[in-house]
Design a protein around this motif. Structure first.
Motif, PDB file in Angstrom:
ATOM      1  N   CYS A  88       0.764  -1.107   0.248  1.00 57.85           N
ATOM      2  CA  CYS A  88      -0.125  -0.298   0.264  1.00 57.85           C
ATOM      3  C   CYS A  88       0.685   1.718  -0.143  1.00 57.85           C
ATOM      4  O   CYS A  88       0.878   2.224  -1.092  1.00 57.85           O
ATOM      5  CB  CYS A  88      -0.437   0.476   0.969  1.00 57.85           C
ATOM      6  N   TYR A  89       1.906   1.849   1.094  1.00 59.38           N
ATOM      7  CA  TYR A  89       3.021   2.111   0.699  1.00 59.38           C
ATOM      8  C   TYR A  89       3.242   2.495  -0.381  1.00 59.38           C
ATOM      9  O   TYR A  89       3.553   3.666  -0.970  1.00 59.38           O
ATOM     10  CB  TYR A  89       4.082   2.099   2.662  1.00 59.38           C
ATOM     11  N   GLU A  93       3.510   6.005  -2.844  1.00 54.41           N
ATOM     12  CA  GLU A  93       5.098   6.333  -3.419  1.00 54.41           C
ATOM     13  C   GLU A  93       4.690   5.989  -5.217  1.00 54.41           C
ATOM     14  O   GLU A  93       5.374   7.587  -5.859  1.00 54.41           O
ATOM     15  CB  GLU A  93       5.805   5.805  -2.269  1.00 54.41           C
ATOM     16  N   TYR A  94       4.343   5.236  -5.600  1.00 52.84           N
ATOM     17  CA  TYR A  94       4.256   5.588  -7.024  1.00 52.84           C
ATOM     18  C   TYR A  94       3.771   6.190  -7.561  1.00 52.84           C
ATOM     19  O   TYR A  94       3.975   7.154  -8.592  1.00 52.84           O
ATOM     20  CB  TYR A  94       3.570   4.353  -7.505  1.00 52.84           C
ATOM     21  N   ILE A  95       2.581   6.741  -6.948  1.00 54.21           N
ATOM     22  CA  ILE A  95       1.316   7.729  -7.713  1.00 54.21           C
ATOM     23  C   ILE A  95       2.155   9.384  -7.055  1.00 54.21           C
ATOM     24  O   ILE A  95       2.155  10.260  -8.079  1.00 54.21           O
ATOM     25  CB  ILE A  95       0.012   7.797  -6.641  1.00 54.21           C
ATOM     26  N   ILE A  96       2.207   9.331  -6.165  1.00 54.76           N
ATOM     27  CA  ILE A  96       2.879  11.148  -4.951  1.00 54.76           C
ATOM     28  C   ILE A  96       4.457  11.221  -6.485  1.00 54.76           C
ATOM     29  O   ILE A  96       4.399  12.335  -6.640  1.00 54.76           O
ATOM     30  CB  ILE A  96       3.022  10.953  -3.806  1.00 54.76           C
ATOM     31  N   LYS A  97       5.356  10.900  -6.333  1.00 52.46           N
ATOM     32  CA  LYS A  97       6.549  10.759  -6.630  1.00 52.46           C
ATOM     33  C   LYS A  97       6.568  10.375  -7.810  1.00 52.46           C
ATOM     34  O   LYS A  97       7.511  10.762  -9.023  1.00 52.46           O
ATOM     35  CB  LYS A  97       7.654   9.838  -5.601  1.00 52.46           C
ATOM     36  N   GLY A  98       5.736  10.068  -8.727  1.00 49.21           N
ATOM     37  CA  GLY A  98       5.904   9.447 -10.441  1.00 49.21           C
ATOM     38  C   GLY A  98       5.291   9.862 -10.846  1.00 49.21           C
ATOM     39  O   GLY A  98       5.011  10.272 -12.491  1.00 49.21           O
ATOM     40  N   ASP A  99       4.024  11.064 -10.111  1.00 47.77           N
ATOM     41  CA  ASP A  99       3.328  11.956 -10.600  1.00 47.77           C
ATOM     42  C   ASP A  99       1.909  11.518 -11.587  1.00 47.77           C
ATOM     43  O   ASP A  99       2.171  11.737 -12.909  1.00 47.77           O
ATOM     44  CB  ASP A  99       4.130  13.039 -11.840  1.00 47.77           C
ATOM     45  N   ASN A 100       2.263  10.607 -11.188  1.00 48.84           N
ATOM     46  CA  ASN A 100       1.225   8.736 -11.800  1.00 48.84           C
ATOM     47  C   ASN A 100      -0.910   9.222 -11.216  1.00 48.84           C
ATOM     48  O   ASN A 100      -1.387   7.691 -11.597  1.00 48.84           O
ATOM     49  CB  ASN A 100       1.539   8.367 -11.838  1.00 48.84           C
ATOM     50  N   GLY A 101      -0.964   9.879 -10.747  1.00 49.50           N
ATOM     51  CA  GLY A 101      -2.046  10.415  -9.659  1.00 49.50           C
ATOM     52  C   GLY A 101      -3.118  10.196 -10.763  1.00 49.50           C
ATOM     53  O   GLY A 101      -4.092  11.343 -10.443  1.00 49.50           O
ATOM     54  N   VAL A 107      -8.299   6.776  -7.095  1.00 48.94           N
ATOM     55  CA  VAL A 107      -9.507   5.716  -6.991  1.00 48.94           C
ATOM     56  C   VAL A 107      -8.685   4.510  -6.347  1.00 48.94           C
ATOM     57  O   VAL A 107      -8.959   3.664  -5.085  1.00 48.94           O
ATOM     58  CB  VAL A 107     -10.781   5.479  -7.659  1.00 48.94           C
ATOM     59  N   GLY A 108      -8.422   3.439  -7.649  1.00 50.64           N
ATOM     60  CA  GLY A 108      -7.801   2.464  -6.678  1.00 50.64           C
ATOM     61  C   GLY A 108      -6.875   2.065  -5.390  1.00 50.64           C
ATOM     62  O   GLY A 108      -7.196   1.410  -4.827  1.00 50.64           O
ATOM     63  N   ALA A 109      -5.807   3.408  -5.134  1.00 51.75           N
ATOM     64  CA  ALA A 109      -4.959   3.279  -4.137  1.00 51.75           C
ATOM     65  C   ALA A 109      -6.446   3.364  -3.237  1.00 51.75           C
ATOM     66  O   ALA A 109      -5.554   2.618  -1.880  1.00 51.75           O
ATOM     67  CB  ALA A 109      -4.024   4.384  -4.608  1.00 51.75           C
ATOM     68  N   ALA A 114      -8.045   1.525   1.663  1.00 47.09           N
ATOM     69  CA  ALA A 114      -8.955   0.604   2.966  1.00 47.09           C
ATOM     70  C   ALA A 114      -9.413  -0.817   2.901  1.00 47.09           C
ATOM     71  O   ALA A 114      -9.914  -0.465   4.121  1.00 47.09           O
ATOM     72  CB  ALA A 114     -10.828   1.538   1.963  1.00 47.09           C
ATOM     73  N   LEU A 115      -9.043  -0.931   1.974  1.00 48.88           N
ATOM     74  CA  LEU A 115      -9.153  -2.283   2.334  1.00 48.88           C
ATOM     75  C   LEU A 115      -8.480  -3.157   3.381  1.00 48.88           C
ATOM     76  O   LEU A 115      -8.586  -4.066   4.430  1.00 48.88           O
ATOM     77  CB  LEU A 115      -9.350  -3.292   1.098  1.00 48.88           C
ATOM     78  N   VAL A 116      -6.908  -2.675   3.056  1.00 42.99           N
ATOM     79  CA  VAL A 116      -5.971  -3.018   4.332  1.00 42.99           C
ATOM     80  C   VAL A 116      -5.841  -2.744   5.441  1.00 42.99           C
ATOM     81  O   VAL A 116      -5.680  -3.644   6.634  1.00 42.99           O
ATOM     82  CB  VAL A 116      -4.271  -2.216   3.611  1.00 42.99           C
ATOM     83  N   VAL A 117      -6.246  -1.398   5.508  1.00 47.77           N
ATOM     84  CA  VAL A 117      -6.534  -0.892   6.745  1.00 47.77           C
ATOM     85  C   VAL A 117      -8.054  -2.161   7.560  1.00 47.77           C
ATOM     86  O   VAL A 117      -7.658  -2.315   9.376  1.00 47.77           O
ATOM     87  CB  VAL A 117      -7.242   0.420   7.092  1.00 47.77           C
TER      88      VAL A 117
END
Length: 238
Positions: A88-89, A93-101, A107-109, A114-117
């Motif tokens: 999950c982390y 990280e992929y979304i934030i640092k990779g500018d792939n948001g 939404v998938g993240a 939520a599932l992991v929590v």
């Protein structure tokens, strides 16, 4: 009278802080092999759940006993929790640092997080508190997370604040080594204990009805049920 109460409160607060530090150190030592971190976390919750209930605890002895008793389920749960949380982390990280948001990825993240929590949040305190199958424990953790969503979100917000404070600087991070994980476990235990008492007071039924508290005496003590005749064995199913 007020001075006496003040001294008592201060003494109780110091006792809690000392126990948090001791549990924290034990958790670190017993988690060193990494694979045993799940069993170590269950042991820490066993102590903390009694501590938040105001019970006198022999921290070291209780921790070791709980570590042994919950070793199998705790270890397996740890092997589930570590990769899911880490995954999950890395996802974020992929979304934030990779500018792939992109919208769908974000939404998938959120869904994955939520599932992991839901899977992990109450699983360790449930293992520490009740006898149950691992499958039912994970199921109950998920249901509790959704059923008490507001309480869970509040607890997550408190945990986020604690993590921010601990990681604020090099000195807070150094101090956090001695009490950080213990404080986080204590915080989750405080909320879990309130939820467990509500569930036990309502008859103990969530989804999977085969969990039993550590002892019958403790079940009656922690629930708000008044039972006149306890000749028949009482069980709290969680």
């Amino acid at each position: 009278m007020s001075d006496s109460n003040s001294k008592f409160s201060f003494s109780k607060l110091m006792d809690i802080l000392v126990n948090i530090i001791v549990v924290n150190c034990l958790w670190i030592v017993f988690s060193i092999p990494v694979i045993t971190s799940g069993a170590s976390t269950c042991a820490a919750f066993s102590v903390m759940l009694k501590l938040v209930n105001g019970e006198e605890v022999k921290t070291g002895k209780m921790f070791v006993k709980a570590f042994k008793n919950n070793f199998k389920q705790g270890t397996i749960m740890g092997l589930i929790a570590i990769p899911t949380i880490f995954g999950c982390y890395k996802y974020w990280e992929y979304i934030i640092k990779g500018d792939n948001g992109t919208f769908l990825i974000t939404v998938g993240a959120i869904i994955v997080t939520a599932l992991v929590v839901c899977i992990n949040f109450y699983s360790f305190p449930l293992i520490a508190r009740y006898e149950n199958t691992l499958k039912n424990t994970i199921r109950n953790s998920t249901v509790l997370s959704l059923l008490y969503l507001v309480r869970t979100i509040i607890t997550l917000a408190i945990l986020a604040l604690e993590i921010v404070v601990i990681t604020w600087g090099k000195w807070t991070l150094f101090a956090g080594i001695f009490f950080g994980p213990g404080l986080i476990i204590f915080t989750i235990s405080a909320m879990s204990k309130k939820i467990f008492k509500i569930v036990e007071g309502n008859g103990g039924m969530i989804v999977a009805p085969i969990a039993t508290p550590d002892s019958e005496e403790e079940a009656l003590e922690d629930s708000d049920l008044e039972i006149e005749d306890n000749d028949d064995e009482e069980e709290a199913d969680v």
